[in-house]
Design a protein around this motif. Structure first.
Motif, mmCIF file in Angstrom:
data_model
loop_
_atom_site.group_PDB
_atom_site.id
_atom_site.type_symbol
_atom_site.label_atom_id
_atom_site.label_comp_id
_atom_site.label_asym_id
_atom_site.label_seq_id
_atom_site.Cartn_x
_atom_site.Cartn_y
_atom_site.Cartn_z
ATOM 1 N N PHE A 23 0.889 -1.163 0.000
ATOM 2 C CA PHE A 23 0.000 0.000 0.000
ATOM 3 C C PHE A 23 0.923 1.208 0.000
ATOM 4 C CE2 PHE A 23 -2.966 3.109 1.804
ATOM 5 C CZ PHE A 23 -4.114 2.822 1.088
ATOM 6 N N VAL A 24 0.894 1.994 -1.071
ATOM 7 C CA VAL A 24 1.793 3.146 -1.195
ATOM 8 C C VAL A 24 0.989 4.433 -1.023
ATOM 9 C CG1 VAL A 24 1.700 3.197 -3.734
ATOM 10 C CG2 VAL A 24 3.617 4.240 -2.558
ATOM 11 N N ARG A 44 7.033 -7.064 -11.127
ATOM 12 C CA ARG A 44 7.743 -8.048 -10.306
ATOM 13 C C ARG A 44 6.780 -8.905 -9.489
ATOM 14 N NH1 ARG A 44 10.939 -4.491 -12.006
ATOM 15 N NH2 ARG A 44 13.193 -4.731 -12.008
ATOM 16 N N GLY A 45 5.501 -8.856 -9.832
ATOM 17 C CA GLY A 45 4.530 -9.734 -9.190
ATOM 18 C C GLY A 45 3.854 -9.191 -7.943
ATOM 19 N N TRP A 46 4.132 -7.959 -7.576
ATOM 20 C CA TRP A 46 3.484 -7.363 -6.413
ATOM 21 C C TRP A 46 2.080 -6.887 -6.790
ATOM 22 C CZ3 TRP A 46 5.575 -5.586 -1.488
ATOM 23 C CH2 TRP A 46 6.892 -6.012 -1.248
ATOM 24 N N GLU A 47 1.191 -6.897 -5.817
ATOM 25 C CA GLU A 47 -0.089 -6.204 -5.941
ATOM 26 C C GLU A 47 0.093 -4.873 -5.220
ATOM 27 O OE1 GLU A 47 -3.235 -8.607 -4.362
ATOM 28 O OE2 GLU A 47 -2.927 -10.167 -5.876
ATOM 29 N N VAL A 48 -0.267 -3.774 -5.877
ATOM 30 C CA VAL A 48 -0.036 -2.447 -5.318
ATOM 31 C C VAL A 48 -1.342 -1.676 -5.271
ATOM 32 C CG1 VAL A 48 1.246 -0.276 -5.567
ATOM 33 C CG2 VAL A 48 2.315 -2.443 -6.274
ATOM 34 N N GLU A 49 -1.679 -1.198 -4.076
ATOM 35 C CA GLU A 49 -2.793 -0.282 -3.899
ATOM 36 C C GLU A 49 -2.191 1.056 -3.517
ATOM 37 O OE1 GLU A 49 -6.006 -1.751 -1.407
ATOM 38 O OE2 GLU A 49 -5.379 -3.799 -1.901
ATOM 39 N N GLU A 50 -2.941 2.126 -3.739
ATOM 40 C CA GLU A 50 -2.356 3.437 -3.485
ATOM 41 C C GLU A 50 -3.368 4.419 -2.928
ATOM 42 O OE1 GLU A 50 -1.749 5.696 -7.403
ATOM 43 O OE2 GLU A 50 -1.666 3.592 -8.016
ATOM 44 N N ALA A 51 -2.831 5.418 -2.271
ATOM 45 C CA ALA A 51 -3.622 6.539 -1.760
ATOM 46 C C ALA A 51 -2.818 7.813 -1.979
ATOM 47 C CB ALA A 51 -3.930 6.360 -0.279
ATOM 48 N N ALA A 52 -3.542 8.900 -2.252
ATOM 49 C CA ALA A 52 -2.898 10.175 -2.551
ATOM 50 C C ALA A 52 -2.622 11.004 -1.301
ATOM 51 C CB ALA A 52 -3.756 10.987 -3.520
ATOM 52 N N ASP A 53 -3.191 10.621 -0.167
ATOM 53 C CA ASP A 53 -2.918 11.364 1.062
ATOM 54 C C ASP A 53 -3.149 10.476 2.281
ATOM 55 O OD1 ASP A 53 -5.693 11.641 2.130
ATOM 56 O OD2 ASP A 53 -5.994 12.919 0.390
ATOM 57 N N GLY A 54 -2.695 10.982 3.423
ATOM 58 C CA GLY A 54 -2.764 10.222 4.662
ATOM 59 C C GLY A 54 -4.176 9.943 5.143
ATOM 60 N N ARG A 55 -5.085 10.868 4.941
ATOM 61 C CA ARG A 55 -6.472 10.647 5.393
ATOM 62 C C ARG A 55 -7.124 9.520 4.616
ATOM 63 N NH1 ARG A 55 -7.953 16.909 5.828
ATOM 64 N NH2 ARG A 55 -7.068 17.281 7.876
ATOM 65 N N GLU A 56 -6.974 9.561 3.300
ATOM 66 C CA GLU A 56 -7.518 8.504 2.447
ATOM 67 C C GLU A 56 -6.910 7.154 2.845
ATOM 68 O OE1 GLU A 56 -7.062 7.179 -2.233
ATOM 69 O OE2 GLU A 56 -6.859 9.303 -1.742
ATOM 70 N N ALA A 57 -5.612 7.144 3.061
ATOM 71 C CA ALA A 57 -4.916 5.920 3.446
ATOM 72 C C ALA A 57 -5.395 5.408 4.793
ATOM 73 C CB ALA A 57 -3.409 6.182 3.499
ATOM 74 N N LEU A 58 -5.576 6.307 5.736
ATOM 75 C CA LEU A 58 -5.992 5.888 7.070
ATOM 76 C C LEU A 58 -7.332 5.167 7.027
ATOM 77 C CD1 LEU A 58 -5.364 5.855 10.082
ATOM 78 C CD2 LEU A 58 -6.560 8.051 10.269
ATOM 79 N N ALA A 77 -8.631 3.460 4.567
ATOM 80 C CA ALA A 77 -8.428 2.138 3.971
ATOM 81 C C ALA A 77 -7.704 1.198 4.939
ATOM 82 C CB ALA A 77 -7.645 2.260 2.673
ATOM 83 N N LEU A 78 -6.687 1.704 5.619
ATOM 84 C CA LEU A 78 -5.904 0.864 6.524
ATOM 85 C C LEU A 78 -6.707 0.432 7.747
ATOM 86 C CD1 LEU A 78 -2.488 2.715 6.283
ATOM 87 C CD2 LEU A 78 -3.031 0.434 5.381
ATOM 88 N N TYR A 131 -1.823 -6.262 3.931
ATOM 89 C CA TYR A 131 -0.651 -5.635 3.318
ATOM 90 C C TYR A 131 0.619 -6.169 3.948
ATOM 91 C CZ TYR A 131 -4.302 -2.484 1.824
ATOM 92 O OH TYR A 131 -5.456 -1.978 1.291
ATOM 93 N N ASP A 132 1.570 -6.524 3.094
ATOM 94 C CA ASP A 132 2.880 -6.938 3.585
ATOM 95 C C ASP A 132 3.702 -5.720 3.975
ATOM 96 O OD1 ASP A 132 2.805 -9.858 3.130
ATOM 97 O OD2 ASP A 132 2.552 -9.244 1.042
ATOM 98 N N VAL A 133 3.552 -4.646 3.180
ATOM 99 C CA VAL A 133 4.323 -3.422 3.406
ATOM 100 C C VAL A 133 3.423 -2.229 3.138
ATOM 101 C CG1 VAL A 133 6.414 -2.119 2.833
ATOM 102 C CG2 VAL A 133 6.396 -4.605 2.522
ATOM 103 N N ILE A 134 3.603 -1.191 3.950
ATOM 104 C CA ILE A 134 2.921 0.090 3.748
ATOM 105 C C ILE A 134 4.018 1.130 3.599
ATOM 106 C CG2 ILE A 134 1.361 1.798 4.737
ATOM 107 C CD1 ILE A 134 0.347 -0.686 6.528
#
Length: 144
Positions: free
Chosen positions: A18-19, A37-51, A53-54, A62-65
């Motif tokens: 999650f980037v 490289r085989g990763w699934e990538v989700e994204e957010a444009a800002d911290g509020r949107e990300a929060l 979702a998380l 998510y393996d990595v944020i």
């Protein structure tokens, strides 16, 4: 005669990132590079949107944020603070990116967070190394 199910059973689940970054070109480059490289990538444009979702995500999704430290309205440090309170399971999956490790505010926060940091501009190969390490650590913690 090999069956497809034998091969499928031995496959690892895809790595999930999650980037969070307010710069669309950075998100696009990371997504393009890692998807190849085989990763699934989700994204957010800002911290509020990300929060949002998380906080709603199931444990282990998510393996990595990867989170930019400086974003308008809701920074990476703001996100870190809320996750510590509401979703501490996600904190060990965080990697911060920043072009501002020199400021005392940023360096103090990053030291205290004890999370990996990748400095902008970064090479995608270096990013992949950091993400692989955090993914492997988070998966090891999930299975132990």
């Amino acid at each position: 005669m090999p069956t497809g199910s034998q091969n499928d059973a031995s496959k690892k689940p895809p790595s999930r990132l999650f980037v969070i970054d307010d710069e669309p070109t950075i998100r696009a480059a990371i997504k393009r590079f890692l998807t190849r490289r085989g990763w699934e990538v989700e994204e957010a444009a800002d911290g509020r949107e990300a929060l949002r979702a998380l906080l709603d995500s199931e444990p282990g999704r998510y393996d990595v944020i990867m989170c930019d430290l400086r974003m308008p309205h809701f920074s990476g440090s703001d996100l870190h603070h809320v996750l510590l309170q509401k979703r501490p399971d996600l904190v060990k999956r965080l990697v911060f990116s920043t072009g501002d490790v020199a400021s005392s505010e940023a360096s103090t926060f990053l030291e205290g967070s004890e999370r990996p940091v990748i400095e902008k501009p970064f090479e995608l190969a270096r990013l992949e190394q950091v993400l692989d390490r955090v993914r492997d650590e988070s998966r090891a913690q999930t299975t132990s």
